[in-house]
Design an enzyme around this catalytic site. Structure first.
Site, short mmCIF file in Angstrom:
data_model
loop_
_atom_site.label_atom_id
_atom_site.label_comp_id
_atom_site.label_asym_id
_atom_site.label_seq_id
_atom_site.Cartn_x
_atom_site.Cartn_y
_atom_site.Cartn_z
N HIS A 101 0.87 -1.18 0.00
CA HIS A 101 0.00 0.00 0.00
C HIS A 101 0.91 1.23 0.00
O HIS A 101 2.03 1.18 0.52
CB HIS A 101 -0.82 0.11 1.28
CG HIS A 101 -1.68 -1.07 1.61
ND1 HIS A 101 -1.19 -2.21 2.19
CD2 HIS A 101 -3.02 -1.25 1.49
CE1 HIS A 101 -2.19 -3.06 2.41
NE2 HIS A 101 -3.31 -2.51 1.98
N ASP A 104 2.35 1.88 3.37
CA ASP A 104 3.32 0.92 3.92
C ASP A 104 4.74 1.37 3.64
O ASP A 104 5.61 1.23 4.49
CB ASP A 104 3.23 -0.48 3.26
CG ASP A 104 1.86 -1.10 3.30
OD1 ASP A 104 1.10 -0.76 4.22
OD2 ASP A 104 1.57 -1.92 2.41
C1 XLS Z 1 -7.35 -6.81 4.66
C2 XLS Z 1 -6.94 -7.03 3.28
C3 XLS Z 1 -5.81 -6.13 2.82
C4 XLS Z 1 -5.70 -6.15 1.32
C5 XLS Z 1 -4.93 -5.02 0.76
O1 XLS Z 1 -8.07 -7.61 5.25
O2 XLS Z 1 -6.63 -8.37 3.12
O3 XLS Z 1 -4.60 -6.49 3.42
O4 XLS Z 1 -5.17 -7.33 0.86
O5 XLS Z 1 -5.45 -3.79 1.08
#
Ligand code: XLS
Ligand code: NI
Ligand code: NI
Length: 440
Positions: A101, A104
């Site tokens: 993201h 991140d």
């Molecule tokens: C959360 C999601 C997230 C997505 C990406 O539950 O799995 O991590 O994969 O935003």
């Protein structure tokens, strides 16, 4: 360059007899299965947010996982250190892909301008490290759920100014995806949902979500970003009800708004189980609609009602997943992204490697078993026989559309009570176990 994992070398395949916790027992990247190498089939990816940024915190306590790449008081320096540590991890564990993201890889600034400027700096470093190592970006995405402005969602926020902010963030991330050559772009609707219908205009929020996605499609096209767009279903958490509930819901939403040509699905095991489906089910629903694009490979804990994001170790579920993937001809340009975190109690750096090794071995075995099941035709022969009554006679007329209620009434009057036929579930379950246990 500083090493963050100085005691760990590149993880090697040592085979099933090895007792070395830091070696693959099943995953041999070069081994051919059903005409392709394991590496080509499995397309493993590391999730930046969990593996590099996970702290082990939960609602009852703060960080337990203290990482050496996170010790600078300058947040941008820490972001750069983290990126370097990440690429050391990717190359040592031997994955070809990673996913992140925006928030991140780089902290958020005081304004959008500042955030974007800092992001540019880290993206530049990521691009360089990608070039140096050959590791590629499986997908990027925009975090529109952590910051307080997104408490009521982004695309489905009742406030148009928040919709606009999220749109600006996605615009930037599409540009980042283009720059880093991402093969996919993910939309996970973190807070796109609601807590109560008392304050929610359901119809308007869904319309807005569709508008948001269409704008993203348009902008990607405009800048020449050709990545596959993915929506990741999840039924709940953080919101009580999420709009992208499960594969079936997402597909019908996309079709209702004429967006189905532009999106596929990123199916996550733990999200499927939260929706009271098996992983197998949600993958299959996506696949039969030609929309299984990528996978978040993790697993939940059936005793807990939330997204525990554990590393996948369940051979049965991995086998079923690989069966669906092989039957649809592979997962590329998607991959198997380990959206999974080590437990709060797993505090050693080594645990990160061990967790990924186990997950990669699990899917490698699932791949082998699935390939064998397909080759031997075990399930397909049974399926063919089970539906054989539709291959000719009255069944063929039902399928080709020439049967009517009147003709079927006449058929039933003539033939009377149908004969019972066993579904043979237990037999098939035994066969699957036999294959899982005996595949080498
Ligand atoms: C959360 C999601 C997230 C997505 C990406 O539950 O799995 O991590 O994969 O935003
Ligand atoms: Ni996910
Ligand atoms: Ni998740």
């Amino acid at each position: 360059m500083k090493a963050y994992f100085p005691t760990i070398d590149k993880i090697q395949y040592e085979g099933p007899k090895s007792r070395n916790p830091l070696a693959f027992k099943v995953y041999d990247p070069a081994e051919k299965v059903a005409g392709k190498t394991m590496r080509e089939h499995l397309r493993f990816s590391v999730a930046y947010w969990h593996t590099m940024k996970g702290t082990g915190s939960d609602p009852f306590g703060g960080a337990t996982l203290i990482r050496p790449w996170n010790d600078s008081s300058d947040p941008l320096k820490a972001a750069e250190d983290t990126m370097r540590a990440a690429f050391e991890f990717f190359t040592k564990i031997g994955v070809d892909f990673y996913a992140f993201h925006d928030r991140d890889i780089c902290p958020e600034g005081e304004s959008l301008q500042e955030s974007n400027k800092m992001l540019d700096r880290i993206v530049k470093l990521a691009g360089k490290l990608q070039q140096d190592t050959g590791v590629k970006l499986l997908w990027n995405t925009s975090n529109m759920f952590s910051h307080r402005r997104f408490a009521n969602g982004s695309a489905t926020n009742p406030d148009a100014a928040v919709f606009a902010y999220g749109a600006a963030q996605v615009k930037k991330m599409l540009e980042v995806g283009l720059e880093l050559g991402a093969t996919n772009y993910v939309f996970w609707g973190g807070r796109e949902g609601y807590s109560t219908l008392l304050n929610t205009d359901l119809k308007r929020e869904l319309d807005h979500l569709a508008r948001f996605l269409q704008m993203a499609v348009d902008y990607a096209r405009k800048i020449g970003f050709g990545a596959q767009f993915l929506i990741e279903p999840k039924p709940k958490e953080p919101t009580r009800h999420q709009y992208d509930f499960d594969s079936a819901t997402v597909i019908s939403f996309l079709k209702a708004y004429g967006l189905e040509k532009h999106f596929k699905l990123n199916v996550e095991n733990n999200h499927a189980t939260l929706a009271a489906h098996s992983f197998h089910h949600d993958l299959k629903v996506a696949a039969i609609n030609g929309m299984l694009g990528s996978v978040d490979a993790n697993q939940g804990d059936l005793l807990l009602g939330w997204d525990t994001d554990q590393f996948p170790t369940d051979l049965y579920s991995a086998t079923m997943a690989m069966l669906v993937i092989l039957e649809q001809g592979g997962i590329a340009p998607g991959g198997l992204n380990f959206d999974a975190k080590v437990r709060r109690e797993s505090t050693d750096l080594e645990d990160l490697f061990i967790a990924h090794i186990g997950a990669m071995d699990t899917f490698a075995h699932g791949l082998k078993v699935a390939a064998k099941l397909i080759k031997d035709g075990v399930l397909s022969e049974n399926l063919k026989a089970r539906y054989a009554s539709y291959d000719s006679g009255v069944g063929a007329k039902i399928e080709d559309g020439t049967a009517t209620l009147e003709s079927l009434e006449a058929y039933t009057l003539k033939h009377g009570e149908p004969q019972a036929r066993s579904g043979r579930q237990e037999l098939l379950e035994n066969v699957i176990n036999q294959y899982i246990l005996t595949t080498k």
